[in-house]
Write a protein that holds these residues in place. Structure first.
Motif, short mmCIF file in Angstrom:
data_model
loop_
_atom_site.label_atom_id
_atom_site.label_comp_id
_atom_site.label_asym_id
_atom_site.label_seq_id
_atom_site.Cartn_x
_atom_site.Cartn_y
_atom_site.Cartn_z
N LEU A 56 21.04 37.82 26.99
CA LEU A 56 19.86 38.46 27.60
C LEU A 56 20.21 39.92 27.89
CD1 LEU A 56 18.94 35.72 30.25
CD2 LEU A 56 17.52 36.40 28.31
N GLY A 57 19.35 40.83 27.47
CA GLY A 57 19.58 42.24 27.74
C GLY A 57 20.57 42.91 26.80
N ALA A 58 21.03 42.22 25.79
CA ALA A 58 22.02 42.79 24.87
C ALA A 58 21.43 43.95 24.06
CB ALA A 58 22.56 41.71 23.93
N THR A 61 15.63 43.34 21.39
CA THR A 61 14.26 43.88 21.27
C THR A 61 14.29 45.38 21.00
OG1 THR A 61 13.37 42.16 22.69
CG2 THR A 61 12.06 44.17 22.49
N ILE A 62 15.18 46.08 21.68
CA ILE A 62 15.31 47.54 21.48
C ILE A 62 15.67 47.83 20.01
CG2 ILE A 62 16.91 49.46 21.99
CD1 ILE A 62 15.02 49.23 24.23
N PHE A 63 16.59 47.05 19.47
CA PHE A 63 17.00 47.24 18.08
C PHE A 63 15.80 47.02 17.15
CE2 PHE A 63 18.83 46.41 13.99
CZ PHE A 63 20.00 47.16 13.95
N PHE A 102 10.01 37.98 15.94
CA PHE A 102 9.94 36.74 16.72
C PHE A 102 10.89 36.81 17.92
CE2 PHE A 102 8.10 33.61 13.63
CZ PHE A 102 8.15 34.35 12.47
N ASP A 103 10.49 36.15 18.99
CA ASP A 103 11.41 35.87 20.09
C ASP A 103 11.18 34.40 20.44
OD1 ASP A 103 12.77 35.45 22.41
OD2 ASP A 103 12.14 37.30 23.38
N LEU A 104 12.12 33.56 20.10
CA LEU A 104 11.93 32.11 20.25
C LEU A 104 12.47 31.56 21.57
CD1 LEU A 104 12.77 31.01 16.58
CD2 LEU A 104 10.58 31.73 17.56
N GLU A 131 14.70 36.93 17.27
CA GLU A 131 15.55 36.83 18.46
C GLU A 131 15.63 35.36 18.87
OE1 GLU A 131 14.77 39.58 21.73
OE2 GLU A 131 13.56 40.81 20.39
N TRP A 132 16.76 34.95 19.35
CA TRP A 132 17.02 33.59 19.80
C TRP A 132 16.75 32.53 18.71
CZ3 TRP A 132 20.05 33.27 23.78
CH2 TRP A 132 20.04 34.30 24.72
N PRO A 133 17.27 32.73 17.48
CA PRO A 133 17.06 31.74 16.42
C PRO A 133 17.66 30.38 16.77
CG PRO A 133 18.79 33.28 15.79
CD PRO A 133 18.16 33.82 17.05
N GLU A 155 27.46 50.45 30.89
CA GLU A 155 26.13 49.81 30.76
C GLU A 155 25.35 50.27 29.53
OE1 GLU A 155 22.89 50.73 33.42
OE2 GLU A 155 24.00 52.42 34.25
N ASN A 156 25.70 51.42 28.98
CA ASN A 156 24.98 51.90 27.79
C ASN A 156 25.74 51.63 26.48
OD1 ASN A 156 22.79 52.92 29.23
ND2 ASN A 156 24.00 54.72 29.80
N GLU A 157 26.83 50.90 26.59
CA GLU A 157 27.68 50.67 25.43
C GLU A 157 27.38 49.31 24.79
OE1 GLU A 157 31.70 50.15 26.78
OE2 GLU A 157 32.52 51.07 24.97
N1 LIG Z 1 23.49 51.26 23.47
C1 LIG Z 1 22.40 50.52 23.78
N2 LIG Z 1 21.78 49.80 22.81
C2 LIG Z 1 20.72 49.02 23.11
N3 LIG Z 1 20.16 48.91 24.34
C3 LIG Z 1 20.75 49.61 25.35
C4 LIG Z 1 21.86 50.44 25.10
N4 LIG Z 1 22.22 51.00 26.29
C5 LIG Z 1 21.35 50.55 27.20
N5 LIG Z 1 20.46 49.71 26.66
C6 LIG Z 1 19.39 49.03 27.43
O1 LIG Z 1 19.60 47.62 27.36
C7 LIG Z 1 18.35 46.94 27.46
C8 LIG Z 1 18.22 45.97 26.29
O2 LIG Z 1 17.04 45.22 26.51
P1 LIG Z 1 16.37 44.31 25.41
O3 LIG Z 1 15.05 43.89 25.94
O4 LIG Z 1 16.40 45.00 24.10
O5 LIG Z 1 17.38 43.07 25.38
P2 LIG Z 1 17.23 41.71 24.59
O6 LIG Z 1 18.54 41.45 23.94
O7 LIG Z 1 16.02 41.74 23.74
O8 LIG Z 1 17.04 40.66 25.78
P3 LIG Z 1 16.23 39.26 25.80
O9 LIG Z 1 17.18 38.19 25.36
O10 LIG Z 1 15.86 39.11 27.26
O11 LIG Z 1 15.03 39.36 24.91
C9 LIG Z 1 17.26 48.02 27.43
O12 LIG Z 1 16.84 48.27 28.76
C10 LIG Z 1 17.98 49.24 26.88
O13 LIG Z 1 17.41 50.46 27.35
#
Ligand SMILES: Nc1ncnc2c1ncn2[C@@H]1O[C@H](COP(=O)(O)OP(=O)(O)OP(=O)(O)O)[C@@H](O)[C@H]1O
Ligand SMILES: [Mg+2]
Length: 179
Positions: A56-58, A61-63, A102-104, A131-133, A155-157
């Motif tokens: 979660l939060g990896a 979705t951002i990717f 998708f997010d399953l 996501e979440w296959p 946290e940003n890595e």
């Molecule tokens: N280097 C980075 N790459 C990607 N996201 C980053 C990075 N640094 C910080 N973040 C932050 O991490 C968070 C990632 O959230 P995201 O919703 O993409 O996670 P997720 O893997 O889709 O989680 P979930 O399993 O809940 O769907 C975002 O808030 C994003 O701004």
């Protein structure tokens, strides 16, 4: 001479990136987008399936968001947490295809994606990002590319690995150029 010839399979390509900030994740997603566009320009019938794996939060979705937007989609790319799947029609360089994101995570049953009629998304020109296959417990069509995202100490890595799981995946990963 004939003999027991095993079919030649090329080694599966893999690309590992250390993304120190979100902008570097965006760059990697954009490089993958360019490589996928190249695949579609060479083979409009191609249909790569891509998994997005990580906690979660990896950053799954951002990717997906950076990938879809760098293909020219101008609207929002929201998390498909509640809808399970969001379609994004893409038109680029005379190409027309659909990205299905998708997010399953919230599936209550591994076959819910089929009951929702999503199987046809794997047949239309384009690609699927999932996501979440693991929630589908092996019931999804085979993946061509596996994307693994891991958080780092900062946290940003993020540590992001792209693994080819098929010949089509190999072609895509081998033509990624990250600047
Ligand atoms: N280097 C980075 N790459 C990607 N996201 C980053 C990075 N640094 C910080 N973040 C932050 O991490 C968070 C990632 O959230 P995201 O919703 O993409 O996670 P997720 O893997 O889709 O989680 P979930 O399993 O809940 O769907 C975002 O808030 C994003 O701004
Ligand atoms: Mg997500």
């Amino acid at each position: 001479m004939t003999g027991n010839q095993t079919p030649q399979t090329s080694p599966k390509a893999s690309l590992k990136q250390h993304c120190r900030q979100e902008a570097e994740t965006a760059k990697l997603a954009s490089a993958l987008a360019a490589s996928l566009e190249k695949l579609f320009s060479q083979n409009p019938q191609a249909h790569p399936n891509i998994s997005l794996e990580g906690d979660l939060g990896a950053g799954k979705t951002i990717f997906a968001r950076y990938l879809i937007q760098s293909m020219g989609h101008e609207g929002r790319v929201k998390s498909p947490t509640y809808t399970l799947c969001e379609p994004y029609p893409i038109q680029k360089n005379n190409l027309s295809f659909t990205a299905h994101h998708f997010d399953l995570y919230r599936m209550r049953d591994p076959l819910e994606w089929q009951e929702a009629g999503f199987a046809e998304h794997f047949d239309v020109p384009g690609f699927c990002l999932i996501e979440w296959p693991e929630k589908a417990e092996g019931t999804l069509p085979a993946f061509d590319i596996q994307i693994q995202l891991k958080a780092g100490a900062d946290e940003n890595e993020r540590f992001i690995t792209l693994n080819a799981l098929s010949e089509q995946g190999n072609i895509v990963i081998n033509s990624i150029h990250v600047n």
